[in-house]
Each structure stands twice: as C-alpha cells, then as structure tokens.
Scaffold this active site. Structure first.
Site, PDB file in Angstrom:
ATOM      1  N   CYS A 121       0.804  -1.225   0.000  1.00  0.00           N
ATOM      2  CA  CYS A 121       0.000   0.000   0.000  1.00  0.00           C
ATOM      3  C   CYS A 121       0.837   1.275   0.000  1.00  0.00           C
ATOM      4  O   CYS A 121       0.438   2.286  -0.574  1.00  0.00           O
ATOM      5  CB  CYS A 121      -0.976   0.003   1.172  1.00  0.00           C
ATOM      6  SG  CYS A 121      -0.191   0.007   2.800  1.00  0.00           S
ATOM      7  N   LYS A 194      -6.409  -8.336  11.160  1.00  0.00           N
ATOM      8  CA  LYS A 194      -6.252  -6.898  10.904  1.00  0.00           C
ATOM      9  C   LYS A 194      -7.599  -6.350  10.435  1.00  0.00           C
ATOM     10  O   LYS A 194      -8.098  -6.716   9.371  1.00  0.00           O
ATOM     11  CB  LYS A 194      -5.180  -6.648   9.854  1.00  0.00           C
ATOM     12  CG  LYS A 194      -4.945  -5.169   9.543  1.00  0.00           C
ATOM     13  CD  LYS A 194      -3.840  -5.021   8.511  1.00  0.00           C
ATOM     14  CE  LYS A 194      -3.595  -3.561   8.161  1.00  0.00           C
ATOM     15  NZ  LYS A 194      -2.540  -3.413   7.128  1.00  0.00           N
ATOM     16  N   ARG A 204      -2.061   6.569   7.921  1.00  0.00           N
ATOM     17  CA  ARG A 204      -2.154   6.726   6.466  1.00  0.00           C
ATOM     18  C   ARG A 204      -1.590   8.067   6.023  1.00  0.00           C
ATOM     19  O   ARG A 204      -1.047   8.189   4.929  1.00  0.00           O
ATOM     20  CB  ARG A 204      -3.598   6.535   6.011  1.00  0.00           C
ATOM     21  CG  ARG A 204      -4.011   5.071   6.153  1.00  0.00           C
ATOM     22  CD  ARG A 204      -5.458   4.803   5.804  1.00  0.00           C
ATOM     23  NE  ARG A 204      -5.746   3.372   5.952  1.00  0.00           N
ATOM     24  CZ  ARG A 204      -6.944   2.841   5.872  1.00  0.00           C
ATOM     25  NH1 ARG A 204      -7.996   3.621   5.640  1.00  0.00           N
ATOM     26  NH2 ARG A 204      -7.110   1.545   6.020  1.00  0.00           N
ATOM     27  N   ARG A 216     -10.650  -0.445   2.107  1.00  0.00           N
ATOM     28  CA  ARG A 216     -10.027  -1.759   2.245  1.00  0.00           C
ATOM     29  C   ARG A 216     -10.950  -2.765   2.928  1.00  0.00           C
ATOM     30  O   ARG A 216     -10.499  -3.804   3.403  1.00  0.00           O
ATOM     31  CB  ARG A 216      -8.709  -1.626   3.013  1.00  0.00           C
ATOM     32  CG  ARG A 216      -7.703  -0.777   2.256  1.00  0.00           C
ATOM     33  CD  ARG A 216      -6.409  -0.605   3.019  1.00  0.00           C
ATOM     34  NE  ARG A 216      -5.496   0.211   2.215  1.00  0.00           N
ATOM     35  CZ  ARG A 216      -4.655   1.117   2.706  1.00  0.00           C
ATOM     36  NH1 ARG A 216      -4.602   1.320   4.013  1.00  0.00           N
ATOM     37  NH2 ARG A 216      -3.874   1.809   1.914  1.00  0.00           N
ATOM     38  N   GLU A 232      -9.108 -16.689  10.927  1.00  0.00           N
ATOM     39  CA  GLU A 232      -7.967 -16.162  10.171  1.00  0.00           C
ATOM     40  C   GLU A 232      -6.648 -16.523  10.860  1.00  0.00           C
ATOM     41  O   GLU A 232      -5.666 -16.888  10.207  1.00  0.00           O
ATOM     42  CB  GLU A 232      -8.082 -14.638  10.047  1.00  0.00           C
ATOM     43  CG  GLU A 232      -9.155 -14.153   9.087  1.00  0.00           C
ATOM     44  CD  GLU A 232      -8.641 -14.067   7.660  1.00  0.00           C
ATOM     45  OE1 GLU A 232      -7.542 -14.588   7.361  1.00  0.00           O
ATOM     46  OE2 GLU A 232      -9.345 -13.476   6.820  1.00  0.00           O
ATOM     47  N   LYS A 247      -4.821  -6.332  15.312  1.00  0.00           N
ATOM     48  CA  LYS A 247      -4.653  -4.902  15.036  1.00  0.00           C
ATOM     49  C   LYS A 247      -5.998  -4.312  14.652  1.00  0.00           C
ATOM     50  O   LYS A 247      -6.644  -4.870  13.759  1.00  0.00           O
ATOM     51  CB  LYS A 247      -3.640  -4.705  13.907  1.00  0.00           C
ATOM     52  CG  LYS A 247      -3.408  -3.263  13.501  1.00  0.00           C
ATOM     53  CD  LYS A 247      -2.444  -3.179  12.326  1.00  0.00           C
ATOM     54  CE  LYS A 247      -2.206  -1.720  11.929  1.00  0.00           C
ATOM     55  NZ  LYS A 247      -1.357  -1.602  10.726  1.00  0.00           N
TER      56      LYS A 247
END
Length: 327
Positions: A121, A194, A204, A216, A232, A247
């Site tokens: 990113c 995340k 950002r 996202r 996950e 996170k």
C-alpha cells in the site's frame, strides 16, 4: 465466627502490589515502528503523529540509538518511496527505501531485531495493498509480489517479516519463498486479524498510504466479527506463521483474548496511530495524564493476552517499566 476476608492486605504497599501482580511487562516485549523516507538528511516530525518522525536511511539510526538507551531493541520498518507505481515496485526493489533502512541499521547495530512490514500500500500509486484488477486487489496476482518483498527485506537484514496485506494465503506464499531462498529459519509475524478500522487515519497520513479510491473493507476484517479473527489466525498458524497479531489493540481486547485462547503461538498486538493520536490530543487539552494513561493502556493489552506490543509509546512504556511504575 467467620473471619473477615481482607483482599486489601495485598494492596497496602508498592512492594506487596508488585509481588502479587498478575500481569507483568518487559521492555523485551516492545516493538517500535519506524518510518523511513527515500531522501537524505531527513528527520521531520509527522504532522498526524506528534512526537513521531520520518527518517531518511542515513539518519534512522538516531531513532534506534534513542530507543536502545531506553531498553527497546526491536523495530518494525515502514517505507515512503520517492516514486510509486501500480505494481508497487519499491516494496521489493533490492535498493528500496525499507531495504536501505534495514542495511543502515544492521551495519551499525547488528544486535537489534529488525522486522519488515510486508505490504504494497505504501508503494502503489493507487494506495491499495495489492495488484488492482478493476477496483479491487487481485489476491493471487499479489501473492508473488508479497513473497518477493519478504525475501528482499530479509536479504537486506530483516530478522523477521510481517505480512499485513490481508491477502488470502499470503503466509503460505511467503513461507515457501523464504524457504526456497534459504531463509527457512526466518520467522513470520502475521497480521492475522487486521480490521478495517477507523483508527488507522493518522498512519495513512504518516505513510502516505490512503487508498486513492474506495476502501479496504473487501480484504481487511469487519469490526463486528470475532470468530472470523480466530479463523484467520488459525489459518495463518497452519500455513506457517510463527507469531500472530491483532490490530488495532485497545478497541479489540476481546479479540486478543479469543485468539490467545485458540492458539499456542505468541500473540502480538498493534496499538495503532489513532490510539496514539487520541492520547496525544487528550494530553494536549489537559484532560489526561499521559504517562499514567499510556501505562494503564499497555497493561490492559497484555492483560488481555498479548505477548508482544507494537507501539509508538515503546520508549515511554520502557521507561515506566524501568522506574517501577508498571512491570
């Protein structure tokens, strides 16, 4: 006659409270994020993160030295390249900005632990974490680039890599690439849970990584879900992750606890930019005592089950531990 129960006996003095403390902190469990810019002679304060700085590779060791003096010897690097493109070539360029930063630190401080954040990113012109096909990242076209990024970071001096793109099978792809390149002993710390969080805003700005369009939410996790975080994390563990991560941290303490219960792997939490910025703003307004609220927040994250904490307050927390204010 029933004797009265007196829990307060063990709270009476600092020595008693320290002796019977359930949650113990160590500066060895702290990781400090570093922002490396592709330039020279730069140390400039980040406007969205007061007290944090952009460093050029030739000055990044200043931050390392400062934190080593406080007992913090682990760092995760994020890069701001001079040029971006749709495929994020700067992420896996052998002379990319993170690779330059890794080499500079490794040469001067061979004993520290260096971690490379593996994502596209910060390097893509569109700001998304993978190769765009239409308006969304294509999962399988992104995986080889993430793997290439991880290998290039390890070649530059990273002790560990931390994939954060939230692409399915990213851990398996990176593990395979590292093993094939002869780095089978290099661990992976996966951003396994995340979330698509509003707490990332200041980062950002700091990393110049906001998406040019869209968001996202199609690949980062829905903040409503906790079972999915466990799912996950277990998938990443099965694919070869050595450390898992949740996170953000403070708004997701329940997720930290659930993931911790579900796996035996070490668990990291990332106290993100929005958490840091809120404390800074409240401190500036005279509403909170910064040292006390930072210490209490850190304790809460470890109490929830984290073994490792990535935080912009690493030095301040380490100092509090050394002074016996937390521990």
């Amino acid at each position: 006659m029933i004797e009265p129960i007196r829990p307060r006996r063990l709270r009476r003095t600092p020595a008693l409270r320290a002796l019977t403390r359930e949650t113990r902190l160590s500066s060895a469990s702290l990781i400090y994020p570093l922002f490396v810019v592709e330039d020279a002679n730069v140390k400039s304060e980040i406007s969205t993160l007061p007290g944090q700085y952009h460093y050029s590779p030739d000055r990044v060791c200043e931050a390392v030295e400062e934190h080593l003096a406080a007992g913090v010897d682990k760092f995760i690097l994020f890069g701001l390249p001079a040029h971006k493109d749709p495929l994020g070539h700067g992420a896996y360029d052998e002379n990319g900005v993170v690779q330059q930063g890794l080499r500079a630190i490794r040469e001067r401080y061979p004993e520290v632990m260096l971690i490379g954040d593996v994502c596209l990113c910060e390097y893509t012109s569109h700001g998304h974490c993978g190769v765009l096909v239409g308006d969304a990242p294509d999962n399988d076209q992104t995986l080889p680039l993430l793997a290439q990024t991880a290998v290039s970071q390890v070649e530059a001096g990273a002790d560990m890599v931390a994939p954060s793109a939230m692409m399915d099978d990213q851990v398996a792809a990176i593990r395979s690439a590292l093993d094939e390149a002869g780095y089978d002993q290099t661990p992976i710390m996966s951003y396994s849970a995340k979330y698509a969080s509003a707490f990332y805003g200041p980062f950002r700005g700091a990393a110049d990584s906001a998406p040019a369009h869209g968001d996202r939410k199609g690949y980062q996790m829905d903040p409503h879900n906790v079972r999915e975080a466990v799912k996950e994390s277990l998938i990443d563990a099965e694919q070869g992750a050595d450390i898992l991560m949740v996170k953000p941290a403070l708004a997701y303490l329940d997720v930290i606890s659930r993931v911790k219960e579900a796996t035996d792997l070490p668990l990291a939490a990332y106290s993100v930019s929005g958490e840091y910025a809120m404390v800074k703003a409240a401190t500036a307004a005279g509403l909170v005592d910064e040292d006390n609220i930072v210490s209490e927040s850190a304790v809460s994250i470890f109490r929830a089950g984290a073994d490792i904490l990535i935080t912009y307050y690493a030095k301040r927390i380490a100092n509090a531990i050394a002074e016996g204010r937390i521990g």
